[in-house]
Design a protein around this motif. Structure first.
Motif, PDB file in Angstrom:
ATOM      1  N   GLY A 248       0.805  -1.207   0.000  1.00  0.00           N
ATOM      2  CA  GLY A 248       0.000   0.000   0.000  1.00  0.00           C
ATOM      3  C   GLY A 248       0.842   1.262   0.000  1.00  0.00           C
ATOM      4  N   GLY A 249       2.028   1.188  -0.594  1.00  0.00           N
ATOM      5  CA  GLY A 249       2.923   2.333  -0.649  1.00  0.00           C
ATOM      6  C   GLY A 249       3.721   2.582   0.615  1.00  0.00           C
ATOM      7  N   VAL A 250       3.548   1.732   1.618  1.00  0.00           N
ATOM      8  CA  VAL A 250       4.231   1.904   2.903  1.00  0.00           C
ATOM      9  C   VAL A 250       5.290   0.815   3.061  1.00  0.00           C
ATOM     10  CG1 VAL A 250       3.954   1.928   5.408  1.00  0.00           C
ATOM     11  CG2 VAL A 250       2.180   2.922   3.937  1.00  0.00           C
ATOM     12  N   PRO A 251       6.545   1.174   3.349  1.00  0.00           N
ATOM     13  CA  PRO A 251       7.567   0.143   3.580  1.00  0.00           C
ATOM     14  C   PRO A 251       7.225  -0.685   4.817  1.00  0.00           C
ATOM     15  CG  PRO A 251       8.595   2.282   3.151  1.00  0.00           C
ATOM     16  CD  PRO A 251       7.132   2.536   3.366  1.00  0.00           C
ATOM     17  N   VAL A 252       7.236  -2.002   4.665  1.00  0.00           N
ATOM     18  CA  VAL A 252       6.926  -2.884   5.793  1.00  0.00           C
ATOM     19  C   VAL A 252       8.109  -3.757   6.189  1.00  0.00           C
ATOM     20  CG1 VAL A 252       4.466  -2.917   5.264  1.00  0.00           C
ATOM     21  CG2 VAL A 252       5.963  -4.680   4.281  1.00  0.00           C
ATOM     22  N   ALA A 253       9.146  -3.805   5.348  1.00  0.00           N
ATOM     23  CA  ALA A 253      10.350  -4.569   5.661  1.00  0.00           C
ATOM     24  C   ALA A 253      11.461  -4.078   4.747  1.00  0.00           C
ATOM     25  CB  ALA A 253      10.131  -6.068   5.463  1.00  0.00           C
ATOM     26  N   GLY A 254      12.688  -4.256   5.208  1.00  0.00           N
ATOM     27  CA  GLY A 254      13.794  -3.797   4.388  1.00  0.00           C
ATOM     28  C   GLY A 254      15.112  -4.421   4.793  1.00  0.00           C
ATOM     29  N   ALA A 255      16.034  -4.466   3.834  1.00  0.00           N
ATOM     30  CA  ALA A 255      17.390  -4.952   4.071  1.00  0.00           C
ATOM     31  C   ALA A 255      18.366  -3.950   3.488  1.00  0.00           C
ATOM     32  CB  ALA A 255      17.594  -6.323   3.429  1.00  0.00           C
ATOM     33  N   LEU A 256      19.379  -3.605   4.280  1.00  0.00           N
ATOM     34  CA  LEU A 256      20.429  -2.688   3.839  1.00  0.00           C
ATOM     35  C   LEU A 256      21.683  -3.489   3.508  1.00  0.00           C
ATOM     36  CD1 LEU A 256      21.852   0.054   3.455  1.00  0.00           C
ATOM     37  CD2 LEU A 256      22.229   0.098   5.935  1.00  0.00           C
ATOM     38  N   ASN A 257      22.174  -3.301   2.293  1.00  0.00           N
ATOM     39  CA  ASN A 257      23.424  -3.914   1.840  1.00  0.00           C
ATOM     40  C   ASN A 257      24.410  -2.820   1.469  1.00  0.00           C
ATOM     41  OD1 ASN A 257      22.407  -6.960   1.142  1.00  0.00           O
ATOM     42  ND2 ASN A 257      20.862  -5.454   0.550  1.00  0.00           N
ATOM     43  N   LEU A 258      25.693  -3.122   1.594  1.00  0.00           N
ATOM     44  CA  LEU A 258      26.727  -2.241   1.057  1.00  0.00           C
ATOM     45  C   LEU A 258      27.452  -2.968  -0.062  1.00  0.00           C
ATOM     46  CD1 LEU A 258      26.204  -0.842   3.944  1.00  0.00           C
ATOM     47  CD2 LEU A 258      28.309   0.352   3.392  1.00  0.00           C
ATOM     48  N   ILE A 259      27.899  -2.208  -1.054  1.00  0.00           N
ATOM     49  CA  ILE A 259      28.428  -2.759  -2.288  1.00  0.00           C
ATOM     50  C   ILE A 259      29.939  -2.585  -2.314  1.00  0.00           C
ATOM     51  CG2 ILE A 259      28.315  -2.645  -4.807  1.00  0.00           C
ATOM     52  CD1 ILE A 259      25.578  -1.124  -4.362  1.00  0.00           C
ATOM     53  N   GLY A 260      30.663  -3.692  -2.471  1.00  0.00           N
ATOM     54  CA  GLY A 260      32.103  -3.651  -2.621  1.00  0.00           C
ATOM     55  C   GLY A 260      32.518  -3.889  -4.053  1.00  0.00           C
ATOM     56  N   ARG A 261      33.835  -3.975  -4.275  1.00  0.00           N
ATOM     57  CA  ARG A 261      34.329  -4.181  -5.638  1.00  0.00           C
ATOM     58  C   ARG A 261      33.910  -5.533  -6.193  1.00  0.00           C
ATOM     59  NH1 ARG A 261      40.504  -2.134  -4.531  1.00  0.00           N
ATOM     60  NH2 ARG A 261      40.063   0.102  -4.369  1.00  0.00           N
ATOM     61  N   ASP A 262      33.892  -6.566  -5.337  1.00  0.00           N
ATOM     62  CA  ASP A 262      33.562  -7.898  -5.825  1.00  0.00           C
ATOM     63  C   ASP A 262      32.576  -8.619  -4.918  1.00  0.00           C
ATOM     64  OD1 ASP A 262      33.917  -9.939  -7.811  1.00  0.00           O
ATOM     65  OD2 ASP A 262      35.083 -11.091  -6.350  1.00  0.00           O
ATOM     66  N   ALA A 263      31.920  -7.896  -4.025  1.00  0.00           N
ATOM     67  CA  ALA A 263      30.997  -8.556  -3.094  1.00  0.00           C
ATOM     68  C   ALA A 263      29.873  -7.610  -2.711  1.00  0.00           C
ATOM     69  CB  ALA A 263      31.729  -9.021  -1.835  1.00  0.00           C
ATOM     70  N   LEU A 264      28.747  -8.217  -2.395  1.00  0.00           N
ATOM     71  CA  LEU A 264      27.629  -7.498  -1.787  1.00  0.00           C
ATOM     72  C   LEU A 264      27.578  -7.922  -0.331  1.00  0.00           C
ATOM     73  CD1 LEU A 264      25.185  -5.620  -2.394  1.00  0.00           C
ATOM     74  CD2 LEU A 264      23.813  -7.698  -2.658  1.00  0.00           C
ATOM     75  N   TYR A 265      27.526  -6.935   0.561  1.00  0.00           N
ATOM     76  CA  TYR A 265      27.576  -7.202   1.994  1.00  0.00           C
ATOM     77  C   TYR A 265      26.224  -6.896   2.633  1.00  0.00           C
ATOM     78  CZ  TYR A 265      32.613  -6.961   1.129  1.00  0.00           C
ATOM     79  OH  TYR A 265      33.887  -7.167   0.640  1.00  0.00           O
ATOM     80  N   GLY A 266      25.535  -7.938   3.076  1.00  0.00           N
ATOM     81  CA  GLY A 266      24.284  -7.731   3.783  1.00  0.00           C
ATOM     82  C   GLY A 266      24.553  -7.261   5.204  1.00  0.00           C
ATOM     83  N   ARG A 267      23.879  -6.175   5.616  1.00  0.00           N
ATOM     84  CA  ARG A 267      24.165  -5.623   6.930  1.00  0.00           C
ATOM     85  C   ARG A 267      22.961  -5.629   7.874  1.00  0.00           C
ATOM     86  NH1 ARG A 267      26.536  -6.738   9.037  1.00  0.00           N
ATOM     87  NH2 ARG A 267      27.052  -5.152  10.539  1.00  0.00           N
ATOM     88  N   TYR A 268      21.875  -4.979   7.516  1.00  0.00           N
ATOM     89  CA  TYR A 268      20.773  -4.839   8.474  1.00  0.00           C
ATOM     90  C   TYR A 268      19.441  -5.181   7.828  1.00  0.00           C
ATOM     91  CZ  TYR A 268      24.437  -2.437  10.978  1.00  0.00           C
ATOM     92  OH  TYR A 268      25.635  -2.145  11.586  1.00  0.00           O
ATOM     93  N   TRP A 269      18.603  -5.792   8.631  1.00  0.00           N
ATOM     94  CA  TRP A 269      17.265  -6.185   8.202  1.00  0.00           C
ATOM     95  C   TRP A 269      16.291  -5.840   9.319  1.00  0.00           C
ATOM     96  CZ3 TRP A 269      13.047  -8.405   5.921  1.00  0.00           C
ATOM     97  CH2 TRP A 269      12.141  -9.055   6.738  1.00  0.00           C
ATOM     98  N   GLY A 270      15.051  -5.555   8.928  1.00  0.00           N
ATOM     99  CA  GLY A 270      14.007  -5.386   9.921  1.00  0.00           C
ATOM    100  C   GLY A 270      12.651  -5.311   9.253  1.00  0.00           C
ATOM    101  N   CYS A 271      11.593  -5.346  10.058  1.00  0.00           N
ATOM    102  CA  CYS A 271      10.246  -5.303   9.504  1.00  0.00           C
ATOM    103  C   CYS A 271       9.291  -4.753  10.556  1.00  0.00           C
ATOM    104  CB  CYS A 271       9.793  -6.690   9.053  1.00  0.00           C
ATOM    105  SG  CYS A 271       9.658  -7.886  10.401  1.00  0.00           S
ATOM    106  N   ILE A 272       8.151  -4.285  10.083  1.00  0.00           N
ATOM    107  CA  ILE A 272       7.076  -3.896  10.988  1.00  0.00           C
ATOM    108  C   ILE A 272       5.858  -4.789  10.795  1.00  0.00           C
ATOM    109  CG2 ILE A 272       7.831  -1.498  11.237  1.00  0.00           C
ATOM    110  CD1 ILE A 272       5.700  -0.719   9.174  1.00  0.00           C
ATOM    111  N   GLU A 273       5.943  -5.694   9.805  1.00  0.00           N
ATOM    112  CA  GLU A 273       4.920  -6.718   9.593  1.00  0.00           C
ATOM    113  C   GLU A 273       5.616  -8.050   9.335  1.00  0.00           C
ATOM    114  OE1 GLU A 273       1.543  -3.947   7.300  1.00  0.00           O
ATOM    115  OE2 GLU A 273       2.354  -5.737   6.342  1.00  0.00           O
ATOM    116  N   ASP A 274       5.045  -9.113   9.854  1.00  0.00           N
ATOM    117  CA  ASP A 274       5.601 -10.441   9.628  1.00  0.00           C
ATOM    118  C   ASP A 274       4.883 -11.114   8.461  1.00  0.00           C
ATOM    119  OD1 ASP A 274       7.477 -10.402  11.718  1.00  0.00           O
ATOM    120  OD2 ASP A 274       5.916 -10.904  13.183  1.00  0.00           O
TER     121      ASP A 274
END
Length: 382
Positions: free
Chosen positions: A264-290
């Motif tokens: 409904g246009g509202v963020p309910v979950a998300g994951a933050l990644n950082l991008i390296g030269r040869d890797a994607l690094y998953g860092r933080y996740w959370g949600c307000i709905e299961d």
């Protein structure tokens, strides 16, 4: 050859970004000047946090030749290579374990160079400087965590104790698509992951991947709410401040990948990644709905999708988590080195680490055998 001199700086702002990054920082985003500055400027490290910046800068003939992110620590939180039992044993024996020196990226269990220099002799000088600083201040120990295998070998040559720990990484074997990756899995595992992704994507909204200027302030507001919820449940209180996410937006939004689930246009979950030269690094996740399997979709499957699409060699999804195994993430070694002032305590730790290394190797081999791949643990990283 000109003499190598090493100085201790009380903040990352004490050295220009071009000089710090010019030593080779940037293979991953975490040792860059801009990332370490975001931690300090936001108050995530510094006064009152137990992480007190004491960065090392090595110079040859006045020119910066090497750097190391270094902190005086008054606890063992936010490190992910755990030494709490060491602290307990040392203090029961009448010693004072804290403060200690920690060469690391705070709150970041991602491997990379910690002795940032092109010349191994400069790296050795940085290690020697840590020993000198710790010894002069009467500190119990110094630790270099999530370092490279080469840095570990160098440290062991200089008498530091090596330690092996484990994470779960996904390795890109040149896949052209997620279906190509699924094709190397056993039939049962392949069907299970397809069904899992179908259920996750049926949560009633849409999933978007955002980078750079596509990330807007309201996305960081949502990510902060997610992070607070997860941090409060895992650590008691979040390590990072809200200002840290603002600093990321200002200086590092092109290094960030946000994978957000919206309903409904509202963020309910998300994951933050950082991008390296040869890797994607998953860092933080959370949600307000299961929602069933949404965590796995955002953190693991979409990360694989993105790595394949952008030609990255691997995904590092953070510390711990055997649930990653079924999603194609196999055991990988991580390294650290440790200098201990007290000879008796050092001998005790040396024996413990010898046993731990053998146990870790056995556990990695056994765990990888339960991976989803058809032909066994061919991707296990040693």
């Amino acid at each position: 050859m000109a003499e190598t001199t090493v100085s201790v700086l009380p903040s990352i702002a004490s050295v220009p970004a071009a000089e710090w990054d010019g030593c080779g920082a940037g293979g991953d985003p975490f040792t860059t000047h801009r990332f370490l500055a975001a931690l300090e400027e936001s108050g995530s490290v510094g006064k009152g946090t137990g992480w007190h910046p004491s960065h090392l800068v090595a110079r040859i003939g006045g020119a910066v030749a090497g750097v190391a992110p270094l902190y005086v620590k008054t606890h063992s939180q936010g490190e992910y290579i755990f030494d709490h039992p060491w602290a307990d044993a040392y203090q029961r024996a009448g010693g004072r374990y804290y403060p200690k020196l920690q060469c690391a990226v705070p709150f970041t269990p991602a491997s990379g160079s910690r002795l940032i220099a092109a010349d191994p002799q400069v790296q050795a000088a940085l290690l020697a400087a840590m020993e000198h600083v710790a010894g002069k201040a009467g500190l119990s120990s110094a630790h270099v965590t999530f370092c490279t295998a080469a840095e570990r070998a160098l440290g062991e040559e200089q008498g530091w104790l090596g330690r092996t720990t484990t994470q779960y990484h996904w390795q890109n074997a040149g896949y052209g698509s997620y279906d190509d990756f699924l094709a190397v899995l056993s039939s049962r595992k392949r069907k299970a992951l397809r069904k899992e992704r179908e259920r996750a994507n049926a949560f009633g909204g849409r999933i978007v991947s955002l980078r750079g200027d596509d990330i807007r302030p309201e996305h960081w507001d949502a990510m902060w709410a997610f992070y607070q919820d997860t941090g409060g449940r895992k650590w008691g209180r979040p390590y990072l401040t809200r200002a840290f996410f603002d600093a990321l937006h200002r200086t590092m939004r092109n290094d960030c990948l946000l994978i957000m689930a919206e309903r409904g246009g509202v963020p309910v979950a998300g994951a933050l990644n950082l991008i390296g030269r040869d890797a994607l690094y998953g860092r933080y996740w959370g949600c307000i709905e299961d929602h069933p399997f949404l965590h796995f979709e955002l953190c693991y499957h979409r990360a694989i999708d993105w790595a394949i699409a952008h030609g990255l060699g691997r995904v590092e999804a953070g510390a711990q988590g055997e649930h990653k195994l079924a999603r194609g993430y196999l055991p990988a070694q991580t390294h650290s080195i440790h200098w201990v002032a007290d000879p008796g305590f050092r001998r005790a730790l040396s024996g413990y680490l010898d046993e731990e290394i053998a146990a870790v190797g056995d556990d990695m081999a056994e765990t990888a055998a339960f991976g989803p791949y058809r032909r066994g643990p061919q991707q296990m990283v040693f």
